[in-house]
Write a protein that holds these residues in place. Structure first.
Motif, PDB file in Angstrom:
ATOM      1  N   ASP A 174      22.372  -3.136  11.620  1.00  0.00           N
ATOM      2  CA  ASP A 174      23.601  -3.056  12.413  1.00  0.00           C
ATOM      3  C   ASP A 174      23.786  -1.613  12.878  1.00  0.00           C
ATOM      4  O   ASP A 174      23.962  -0.714  12.067  1.00  0.00           O
ATOM      5  CB  ASP A 174      24.790  -3.481  11.545  1.00  0.00           C
ATOM      6  N   THR A 175      23.730  -1.380  14.179  1.00  0.00           N
ATOM      7  CA  THR A 175      23.798  -0.013  14.698  1.00  0.00           C
ATOM      8  C   THR A 175      25.184   0.357  15.212  1.00  0.00           C
ATOM      9  O   THR A 175      25.345   1.377  15.854  1.00  0.00           O
ATOM     10  CB  THR A 175      22.791   0.165  15.846  1.00  0.00           C
ATOM     11  N   ARG A 176      26.187  -0.451  14.933  1.00  0.00           N
ATOM     12  CA  ARG A 176      27.506  -0.176  15.503  1.00  0.00           C
ATOM     13  C   ARG A 176      28.078   1.152  15.039  1.00  0.00           C
ATOM     14  O   ARG A 176      28.855   1.779  15.751  1.00  0.00           O
ATOM     15  CB  ARG A 176      28.468  -1.312  15.151  1.00  0.00           C
ATOM     16  N   LEU A 177      27.699   1.576  13.833  1.00  0.00           N
ATOM     17  CA  LEU A 177      28.260   2.818  13.319  1.00  0.00           C
ATOM     18  C   LEU A 177      27.568   4.060  13.866  1.00  0.00           C
ATOM     19  O   LEU A 177      28.030   5.166  13.659  1.00  0.00           O
ATOM     20  CB  LEU A 177      28.183   2.829  11.783  1.00  0.00           C
ATOM     21  N   PHE A 178      26.445   3.888  14.562  1.00  0.00           N
ATOM     22  CA  PHE A 178      25.742   5.052  15.076  1.00  0.00           C
ATOM     23  C   PHE A 178      26.519   5.662  16.240  1.00  0.00           C
ATOM     24  O   PHE A 178      26.904   4.962  17.175  1.00  0.00           O
ATOM     25  CB  PHE A 178      24.339   4.669  15.563  1.00  0.00           C
ATOM     26  N   PRO A 179      26.719   6.965  16.216  1.00  0.00           N
ATOM     27  CA  PRO A 179      27.455   7.589  17.316  1.00  0.00           C
ATOM     28  C   PRO A 179      26.552   7.811  18.528  1.00  0.00           C
ATOM     29  O   PRO A 179      25.343   7.795  18.434  1.00  0.00           O
ATOM     30  CB  PRO A 179      27.877   8.938  16.719  1.00  0.00           C
ATOM     31  N   ILE A 180      27.191   8.039  19.657  1.00  0.00           N
ATOM     32  CA  ILE A 180      26.494   8.552  20.836  1.00  0.00           C
ATOM     33  C   ILE A 180      26.609  10.067  20.760  1.00  0.00           C
ATOM     34  O   ILE A 180      27.717  10.602  20.637  1.00  0.00           O
ATOM     35  CB  ILE A 180      27.149   8.038  22.132  1.00  0.00           C
ATOM     36  N   ASN A 204      34.532  -0.450  22.450  1.00  0.00           N
ATOM     37  CA  ASN A 204      34.187  -1.865  22.279  1.00  0.00           C
ATOM     38  C   ASN A 204      33.063  -2.066  21.277  1.00  0.00           C
ATOM     39  O   ASN A 204      32.986  -3.098  20.617  1.00  0.00           O
ATOM     40  CB  ASN A 204      33.808  -2.479  23.629  1.00  0.00           C
ATOM     41  N   GLU A 205      32.176  -1.073  21.182  1.00  0.00           N
ATOM     42  CA  GLU A 205      31.046  -1.177  20.250  1.00  0.00           C
ATOM     43  C   GLU A 205      31.378  -0.593  18.878  1.00  0.00           C
ATOM     44  O   GLU A 205      30.545  -0.629  17.967  1.00  0.00           O
ATOM     45  CB  GLU A 205      29.824  -0.447  20.819  1.00  0.00           C
ATOM     46  N   GLY A 206      32.577  -0.035  18.747  1.00  0.00           N
ATOM     47  CA  GLY A 206      32.969   0.553  17.469  1.00  0.00           C
ATOM     48  C   GLY A 206      32.192   1.813  17.140  1.00  0.00           C
ATOM     49  O   GLY A 206      31.930   2.111  15.976  1.00  0.00           O
ATOM     50  N   ARG A 207      31.826   2.593  18.179  1.00  0.00           N
ATOM     51  CA  ARG A 207      31.013   3.785  17.959  1.00  0.00           C
ATOM     52  C   ARG A 207      31.796   5.045  18.313  1.00  0.00           C
ATOM     53  O   ARG A 207      32.799   5.002  19.017  1.00  0.00           O
ATOM     54  CB  ARG A 207      29.730   3.699  18.793  1.00  0.00           C
ATOM     55  N   LYS A 208      31.318   6.174  17.793  1.00  0.00           N
ATOM     56  CA  LYS A 208      31.984   7.451  18.002  1.00  0.00           C
ATOM     57  C   LYS A 208      31.197   8.312  18.995  1.00  0.00           C
ATOM     58  O   LYS A 208      30.014   8.093  19.247  1.00  0.00           O
ATOM     59  CB  LYS A 208      32.117   8.199  16.669  1.00  0.00           C
ATOM     60  N   LEU A 209      31.870   9.328  19.527  1.00  0.00           N
ATOM     61  CA  LEU A 209      31.260  10.270  20.465  1.00  0.00           C
ATOM     62  C   LEU A 209      31.161  11.643  19.813  1.00  0.00           C
ATOM     63  O   LEU A 209      32.140  12.153  19.267  1.00  0.00           O
ATOM     64  CB  LEU A 209      32.097  10.362  21.751  1.00  0.00           C
ATOM     65  N   VAL A 210      29.974  12.228  19.888  1.00  0.00           N
ATOM     66  CA  VAL A 210      29.745  13.591  19.393  1.00  0.00           C
ATOM     67  C   VAL A 210      29.192  14.420  20.548  1.00  0.00           C
ATOM     68  O   VAL A 210      28.247  14.004  21.225  1.00  0.00           O
ATOM     69  CB  VAL A 210      28.743  13.598  18.218  1.00  0.00           C
ATOM     70  N   VAL A 211      29.792  15.587  20.790  1.00  0.00           N
ATOM     71  CA  VAL A 211      29.309  16.501  21.834  1.00  0.00           C
ATOM     72  C   VAL A 211      28.931  17.812  21.160  1.00  0.00           C
ATOM     73  O   VAL A 211      29.749  18.412  20.451  1.00  0.00           O
ATOM     74  CB  VAL A 211      30.378  16.744  22.921  1.00  0.00           C
ATOM     75  N   ARG A 212      27.684  18.246  21.382  1.00  0.00           N
ATOM     76  CA  ARG A 212      27.194  19.462  20.721  1.00  0.00           C
ATOM     77  C   ARG A 212      26.416  20.333  21.705  1.00  0.00           C
ATOM     78  O   ARG A 212      25.648  19.838  22.520  1.00  0.00           O
ATOM     79  CB  ARG A 212      26.241  19.101  19.576  1.00  0.00           C
TER      80      ARG A 212
END
Length: 699
Positions: free
Chosen positions: A86-92, A112-120
């Protein structure tokens, strides 16, 4: 309890190591230190180290047992999620870009996918047109952003998740610079996107983002006896240690006025040399790798030609050059270790030079070739393909190809791309040294010229040794003798036959056939590389496996001209005479200058050499043409015997193969103790011809 609450990315980083994942899984119920150590089979120092790395995921109870914190439970649940697919927890994760604009379409998709955003590590981040509430809902963290454009409302909602200093540009007052906007990341510079970041970690888990582990060992042999033997001192360190040393070397270069300058290295395959591979280009300079076997006059010539500002050289190099010189020894290590790691690295254009190398100069003065950040990136990436070398993090790679020659075929770069364990054999390694490293370090893939492996196999057979876990050897620089490949196969070692040149950044074709007769061919072009077969007038010749012509090449990592050369070329004419099968399999027949013209017909010296070396009583052979009044040229062979034999016995063996017409058979077979080789381990036919003349003139 831990005061710092881990975010999702922090948890990813903490559990990216297999041992630490096992610790978390084991602590689904509390355990004492000794219970953990026994269950996991770890010694006390190792377990203590990994517990420290887990930080806020694990805590110690008053009764001495260890348990998971709330964040540790999140990590345990995440591991279960990964295991279930299940990859839903993987962030973009968006990182290493010059300009990024986030829009609501992306945010809705993440929600909608239940994922988080990380900007680095983004220079210019534009949040001016996002829905503030939506961004607040999906944002995990923003860190290391130079310029941030957003509204006051957005800033008030996300300010606690912005890490590091940044320039704030309120959206309705000023626009972000977008002259250099990139919709997608380019290969950028290998040494800013890959070298400056990826080398410090190891890719372990991946969805859209690579998760890193900094504890996979990078194994190097450092201290070498000046007599040429491998000493007992061997250094093993981690990618994290390596990255820190690279950044300290960057500081050292800056302090010595070498930032952005051409810098020479005259060094073997050691960790100090590898650190320079990264530190010099990271600083905006070009690392000029000088052949340690060059005559001092040649060293002077190439260093002056490149206008190098300094030279770093191993202790065993006997040369005195008219530039600032640093000896790579223990004192040098102490100086580097005393530096502060560089925090900021310059932004570099991808086509900027990174590494330079000069040809062997067998037909004249050495010619310089400069490899750009872009070409190194593309070539190294091409080597990872399954049908090329297929390197992965599961490999233990030993590069015996000298790092002063075409960057060790880029194998050090490619290995570090994957996080493979890299074994560097040090200064002037002997066959015994190589066999010891192969066995003790668990080497699975190694690379080097056939002459290296002839010596290794002679040692192995004489000493009744084995090659441990070694499964693949990549050979290039010359066609591997069939007899050598047969000997290695008996020990369970496959051979890959690779072909390339200084001008093609080394490996450009690869043959991985299981059929030894087919394996004598140079193989198929790798990704990003194109070939053609030409006649002397430049007309294309058919690929029919019979028609001989000059091999011409072009590609993403083929040089467009020599350093300081006026002539530019799209297709590079290699000087290799070849035939090409209809399916694109290349067979190099000979170098144009080494073909023997006898009675108006051509004789391939390479084919004769390989046939002679397939005789079980022969170790090495070289064939050259000598002047003949009647025929123009006739072939003569120098042969190094492995066991007693006679010229007539060698001739009869050649005839028994039924592979050549009688007029191909060498007129003379001369036995010698050794054959002259170039500085890169190839047969030096220029010197061989002179020796043959002397031998034929002697009574």
């Amino acid at each position: 309890m831990c005061k710092y609450s881990f975010g999702l990315m922090d948890i990813f980083e903490a559990i990216s190591n297999e041992t630490r994942r096992r610790i978390i899984q084991s602590l689904s119920t509390p355990k004492t230190f000794s219970e953990l150590a026994n269950e996991l089979g770890l010694d006390s120092p190792s377990l203590s180290f990994h517990l420290r790395k887990l930080g806020g995921l694990v805590t110690k109870n008053g009764d001495g047992t260890y348990r998971l914190t709330d964040d540790g439970v999140k990590a345990l649940n995440l591991l279960s999620t990964i295991s279930s697919g299940d990859t839903r927890l993987f962030p973009i994760v968006v990182e290493h870009l010059n300009y990024v604009k986030i829009d609501d379409e992306l945010l809705v998709k993440l929600r909608n996918e239940g994922r988080k955003l990380v900007v680095r590590k983004v220079k210019n981040l534009d949040l001016s047109e996002v829905n503030s509430s939506l961004l607040n809902e999906v944002l995990e963290v923003i860190e290391n952003v130079d310029n941030l454009s957003c509204s006051n409302d957005t800033l008030s909602l996300i300010k606690d998740r912005i890490k590091g200093k940044y320039n704030l540009l309120i959206a309705d007052q000023e626009k972000l610079p977008n002259e250099t906007k990139h919709e997608n990341p380019s290969p950028e510079s290998l040494l800013t996107s890959f070298l400056s970041y990826t080398i410090s970690k190891l890719p372990v888990l991946s969805n859209l983002h690579v998760v890193y582990d900094d504890q996979i060992p990078l194994s190097n042999t450092l201290e070498i006896n000046l007599s040429g033997g491998l000493s007992n001192s061997r250094r093993t360190y981690t990618y994290e240690d390596f990255a820190r040393r690279v950044r300290k070397t960057v500081t050292f270069l800056k302090q010595n006025g070498l930032e952005g300058k051409n810098v020479a290295s005259i060094a073997w395959n050691t960790s100090r040399h590898l650190e320079l591979y990264f530190a010099v280009p990271l600083s905006g300079g070009v690392l000029h790798t000088v052949n340690v076997r060059f005559h001092p006059r040649e060293m002077d010539y190439v260093v002056e030609e490149m206008q190098d500002s300094a030279v770093f050289m191993d202790e065993d190099i006997e040369a005195s050059l008219n530039v600032k010189t640093f000896r790579l020894n223990e004192s040098y290590d102490e100086i580097i270790d005393s530096q502060e790691p560089a925090q900021e690295l310059p932004d570099l254009e991808e086509k900027r030079g990174a590494v330079s190398c000069f040809t062997s100069g067998t037909t004249g003065k050495p010619k310089g070739v400069i490899y750009s950040h872009r070409s190194i990136f593309i070539h190294s990436l091409s080597l990872l393909a399954g049908d090329v070398l297929g390197l992965s993090s599961n490999d233990v790679v030993m590069d015996v190809v000298p790092m002063f020659h075409i960057s060790g075929w880029d194998i050090p770069f490619a290995s570090l791309m994957t996080g493979a364990k890299l074994v560097l054999p040090g200064i002037r390694p002997k066959p015994r040294d190589l066999v010891e490293l192969i066995k003790e370090e668990g080497v699975t893939l190694a690379a080097g010229a056939p002459t290296v492996w002839i010596d290794v196999m002679n040692y192995v057979e004489k000493e009744r040794e084995d090659l441990g876990k070694l499964r693949t050897v990549v050979m290039g620089g010359a066609e591997p003798p069939k007899g050598l490949m047969e000997r290695m196969r008996k020990l369970g070692v496959r051979t890959y036959h690779a072909w390339g040149m200084t001008e093609t950044e080394a490996i450009a074709t690869v043959n991985r056939s299981d059929d030894l007769n087919v394996l004598t061919k140079q193989g198929y072009p790798i990704f990003g590389f194109e070939i053609s077969l030409l006649d002397p007038a430049g007309r294309e010749l058919p690929w029919d496996g019979k028609t001989m012509g000059e091999l011409a090449v072009r590609g993403a990592f083929v040089t467009g001209r020599y350093f300081k050369g006026e002539a530019k070329f799209t297709w590079f004419r290699t000087g290799d005479i070849a035939v090409v099968d209809p399916d694109g399999n290349v067979k190099v027949v000979d170098r144009q200058k080494d073909l023997i013209k006898s009675g108006g017909e051509w004789i391939s010296s390479v084919q004769l050499e390989n046939a002679i070396m397939s005789f079980h009583k022969v170790s090495e052979a070289v064939v050259v043409g000598v002047h003949d009044e009647r025929w123009g040229e006739r072939p003569v062979a120098l042969v190094v015997p492995k066991e007693p034999t006679t010229p007539q016995e060698v001739v009869e063996y050649l005839k028994s193969l039924n592979a050549f017409p009688n007029w191909w058979i060498p007129d003379r077979i001369i036995f010698v103790d050794s054959i002259p080789k170039t500085s890169t381990g190839k047969l030096d036919k220029k010197v061989v011809r002179e020796e043959v003349k002397k031998l034929l003139q002697s009574p």
